[in-house]
Design a protein around this motif. Structure first.
Motif, PDB file in Angstrom:
ATOM      1  N   UNK A  43       0.758  -1.187  -0.040  1.00 49.01           N
ATOM      2  CA  UNK A  43       0.169   0.005   0.034  1.00 49.01           C
ATOM      3  C   UNK A  43       0.832   1.160  -0.093  1.00 49.01           C
ATOM      4  N   UNK A  44       0.765   1.875  -1.051  1.00 50.96           N
ATOM      5  CA  UNK A  44       1.582   3.310  -1.127  1.00 50.96           C
ATOM      6  C   UNK A  44       0.828   4.546  -0.162  1.00 50.96           C
ATOM      7  N   UNK A  45       1.569   4.998   0.662  1.00 51.45           N
ATOM      8  CA  UNK A  45       1.081   5.968   1.433  1.00 51.45           C
ATOM      9  C   UNK A  45       0.848   7.334   0.613  1.00 51.45           C
ATOM     10  N   UNK A  46      -0.450   7.946   0.717  1.00 47.50           N
ATOM     11  CA  UNK A  46      -0.622   9.094   0.013  1.00 47.50           C
ATOM     12  C   UNK A  46      -0.476  10.178   1.055  1.00 47.50           C
ATOM     13  N   UNK A  47      -1.219  10.353   2.132  1.00 44.65           N
ATOM     14  CA  UNK A  47      -1.097  11.183   3.118  1.00 44.65           C
ATOM     15  C   UNK A  47      -2.034  12.520   2.712  1.00 44.65           C
ATOM     16  N   UNK A  48      -1.613  13.713   3.013  1.00 41.96           N
ATOM     17  CA  UNK A  48      -2.410  14.957   3.034  1.00 41.96           C
ATOM     18  C   UNK A  48      -1.544  15.836   2.119  1.00 41.96           C
ATOM     19  N   UNK A  49      -1.703  16.229   0.966  1.00 44.47           N
ATOM     20  CA  UNK A  49      -0.924  17.436   0.380  1.00 44.47           C
ATOM     21  C   UNK A  49      -1.481  18.680   0.693  1.00 44.47           C
ATOM     22  N   UNK A  50      -0.911  19.399   0.150  1.00 47.11           N
ATOM     23  CA  UNK A  50      -1.182  21.010   0.269  1.00 47.11           C
ATOM     24  C   UNK A  50      -2.414  21.151  -0.431  1.00 47.11           C
ATOM     25  N   UNK A  51      -2.469  20.688  -1.503  1.00 49.22           N
ATOM     26  CA  UNK A  51      -3.827  20.738  -2.565  1.00 49.22           C
ATOM     27  C   UNK A  51      -4.800  20.188  -1.823  1.00 49.22           C
ATOM     28  N   UNK A  52      -4.547  18.946  -1.331  1.00 49.56           N
ATOM     29  CA  UNK A  52      -5.884  18.266  -0.799  1.00 49.56           C
ATOM     30  C   UNK A  52      -6.256  19.138   0.729  1.00 49.56           C
ATOM     31  N   UNK A  53      -5.332  19.738   1.308  1.00 48.03           N
ATOM     32  CA  UNK A  53      -5.366  20.794   2.300  1.00 48.03           C
ATOM     33  C   UNK A  53      -6.349  21.997   2.038  1.00 48.03           C
ATOM     34  N   UNK A  54      -6.167  22.592   0.948  1.00 41.78           N
ATOM     35  CA  UNK A  54      -6.860  23.597   0.512  1.00 41.78           C
ATOM     36  C   UNK A  54      -8.405  23.023  -0.167  1.00 41.78           C
ATOM     37  N   UNK A  55      -8.357  22.163  -0.578  1.00 47.09           N
ATOM     38  CA  UNK A  55      -9.769  21.377  -0.722  1.00 47.09           C
ATOM     39  C   UNK A  55     -10.398  21.190   0.583  1.00 47.09           C
ATOM     40  N   UNK A  56      -9.835  20.583   1.484  1.00 47.34           N
ATOM     41  CA  UNK A  56     -10.500  20.154   2.772  1.00 47.34           C
ATOM     42  C   UNK A  56     -10.981  21.678   3.151  1.00 47.34           C
ATOM     43  N   UNK A  57     -10.098  22.569   3.238  1.00 41.76           N
ATOM     44  CA  UNK A  57     -10.431  23.872   3.919  1.00 41.76           C
ATOM     45  C   UNK A  57     -11.720  24.448   3.221  1.00 41.76           C
ATOM     46  N   UNK A  58     -11.509  24.254   1.937  1.00 37.42           N
ATOM     47  CA  UNK A  58     -12.756  25.086   1.029  1.00 37.42           C
ATOM     48  C   UNK A  58     -13.989  24.250   1.219  1.00 37.42           C
ATOM     49  N   UNK A  59     -14.050  22.828   1.631  1.00 33.61           N
ATOM     50  CA  UNK A  59     -15.179  22.119   1.872  1.00 33.61           C
ATOM     51  C   UNK A  59     -15.729  22.603   3.172  1.00 33.61           C
ATOM     52  N   UNK A  60     -14.703  22.820   4.361  1.00 29.93           N
ATOM     53  CA  UNK A  60     -15.177  22.819   5.501  1.00 29.93           C
ATOM     54  C   UNK A  60     -15.804  24.376   5.698  1.00 29.93           C
ATOM     55  N   UNK A  61     -14.991  25.371   4.770  1.00 31.82           N
ATOM     56  CA  UNK A  61     -15.760  26.465   4.741  1.00 31.82           C
ATOM     57  C   UNK A  61     -17.125  26.604   4.094  1.00 31.82           C
ATOM     58  N   UNK A  62     -17.395  25.630   3.310  1.00 34.53           N
ATOM     59  CA  UNK A  62     -18.849  25.638   2.850  1.00 34.53           C
ATOM     60  C   UNK A  62     -19.930  24.827   3.594  1.00 34.53           C
ATOM     61  N   UNK A  63     -19.299  23.843   4.495  1.00 32.60           N
ATOM     62  CA  UNK A  63     -20.461  23.272   5.307  1.00 32.60           C
ATOM     63  C   UNK A  63     -20.457  23.186   6.654  1.00 32.60           C
ATOM     64  N   UNK A  64     -19.360  23.945   7.366  1.00 26.32           N
ATOM     65  CA  UNK A  64     -19.217  23.893   8.677  1.00 26.32           C
ATOM     66  C   UNK A  64     -20.239  24.803   9.461  1.00 26.32           C
ATOM     67  N   UNK A  65     -20.662  25.932   8.535  1.00 27.61           N
ATOM     68  CA  UNK A  65     -21.709  26.490   9.098  1.00 27.61           C
ATOM     69  C   UNK A  65     -23.021  25.962   9.408  1.00 27.61           C
ATOM     70  N   UNK A  66     -23.273  24.824   8.535  1.00 24.96           N
ATOM     71  CA  UNK A  66     -24.628  24.153   8.843  1.00 24.96           C
ATOM     72  C   UNK A  66     -24.268  23.406  10.064  1.00 24.96           C
TER      73      UNK A  66
END
Lengths: 217, 217
Positions: free
Chosen positions: A68-91
């Motif tokens: 199994x190849x480790x993928x982890x969280x890249x900076x790009x992933x991080x940005x996507x995650x924060x954009x998603x959180x920004x969109x739904x954490x208010x809910x």
DNA sequence: ATTCGATTTTATGTATACAATTATACACCG
DNA sequence: CGGTGTATAATTGTATACATAAAATCGAAT
């Protein structure tokens, strides 16, 4: 009499591997074989395989022909995650404000107080834990399973970057102040305001992370 | 020479169980024991266990002392899912518009044409499949792994309700028209417009579902 | 020296065996 | 008759054995 819930080895392995991958103990690209993990963790392949399948589902690893190849969280992933959180954490904050019980409000208040305490002591690791607890508490208080299940893993995945972000004292102070404002809104039953404040809080965190981790120009 | 990728039994079991739970073959509350599944599916416990752990992670089942209890997707879950999709599917459309290749645009165009074709024939099952393909295509075209991984399972979980929703001819016609408008915006490179249109599309679908499934008064 | 091919090694996929836990049933006692 | 405790059965948790496939290695032929 206390109840001791024994956690299965499979769960323990999952939690350990997930955490190790997220914080970077296993760097991106490293190949994990079941046999190596058997040796390192001292359990048989069965629980390890179950953990690996779950990690794969979270895209923290990728299955390859051999290992199994480790993928982890890249900076790009991080940005996507924060954009998603920004969109739904208010809910989540909105529903939490509507559904919170007195006990839960008290718990949230305690977390805020502990934040002040650890800020005095400049205990970065505890402060990150408090950030975890604050956000996850709001997810759970919302009593919305899907929202909770969506946000919790996303938040966990930011851990490594948050740990560093907290190192910036200015951002840390702002973050704690923002948490307090969110808490106040929730305690006063102002759901819309809580939603707006947490959205802004995530955006601030996102911008700080982008500035810090994303190479610019 | 074609490449035959052999899918593991564990994956097959997961996909079958996930689908069966989502569409309601196994109703909420039913208890699945590993032994029963061994008999029904004709494979050993190992792949079944791996599938169950993944289903558990998706909260489609819950682990109990004896057997896995089917949770499935309730109407409340559905509403949460649609609210989340409403909040983030616009992001996917935005990135998809920015990152789409000519081949992918062509694929999207084909999906739209097939929709018209099956609408003429009133083939509800195929139309649901086209809805799947249209939305999932946009997730994938966005090339944002986290967005994709977040939205794909959420969309899958709406299948049972979408199938019924499509039965309303008025909603079906509107939905197809909305897909077309989204496709046009993407093909013209209007990312902001595509984002707005898909957000509105999800909201319309959500409202229709609420009206249909959520008891009112 | 290089390439092709057979052999060996390594790792996974699957099945099964064994251990531990928990629910159930039933008998016995109050 | 009801409750309690023990035996039993059912089910999961874990380990291991076996099968298979892919990659690496090594040797021979050109």
């Amino acid at each position: 009499m206390r109840e001791f819930k024994t956690v299965s080895l499979a769960d323990q392995v999952f939690e350990k591997l997930e955490s190790d991958i997220i914080v970077g103990v296993y760097p991106r690209g490293e190949v994990l074989t079941e046999l190596k993990l058997v040796e390192n963790l001292g359990v048989s392949r069965t629980p390890i395989r179950e953990a690996l399948r779950r990690l794969e589902q979270e895209r923290l690893i990728a299955d390859s022909a051999k290992g199994s190849v480790v993928l982890g969280i890249t900076v790009d992933d991080l940005i996507d995650i924060m954009e998603i959180r920004q969109s739904i954490e208010g809910l989540a904050a909105y529903h939490a404000t509507k559904n919170i019980t007195p006990d839960e409000l008290e718990e949230l208040r305690q977390i805020n107080e502990l934040q002040d305490f650890y800020y005095e002591k400049k205990d970065i690791e505890r402060l990150r834990q408090m950030d975890d607890r604050f956000h996850v508490a709001i997810y759970e208080i919302s009593k919305r399973n899907v929202i909770c299940d969506t946000l919790r893993p996303l938040h966990r995945k930011t851990q490594r970057y948050r740990r560093q972000s907290i190192g910036d004292d200015q951002r840390l102070a702002n973050s704690i102040a923002e948490h307090k404002a969110i808490f106040n809104a929730i305690s006063e039953g102002k759901a819309e305001l809580a939603s707006q404040l947490i959205t802004q809080h995530i955006e601030n965190a996102k911008n700080h992370m982008i500035e810090r981790f994303h190479y610019h120009g």
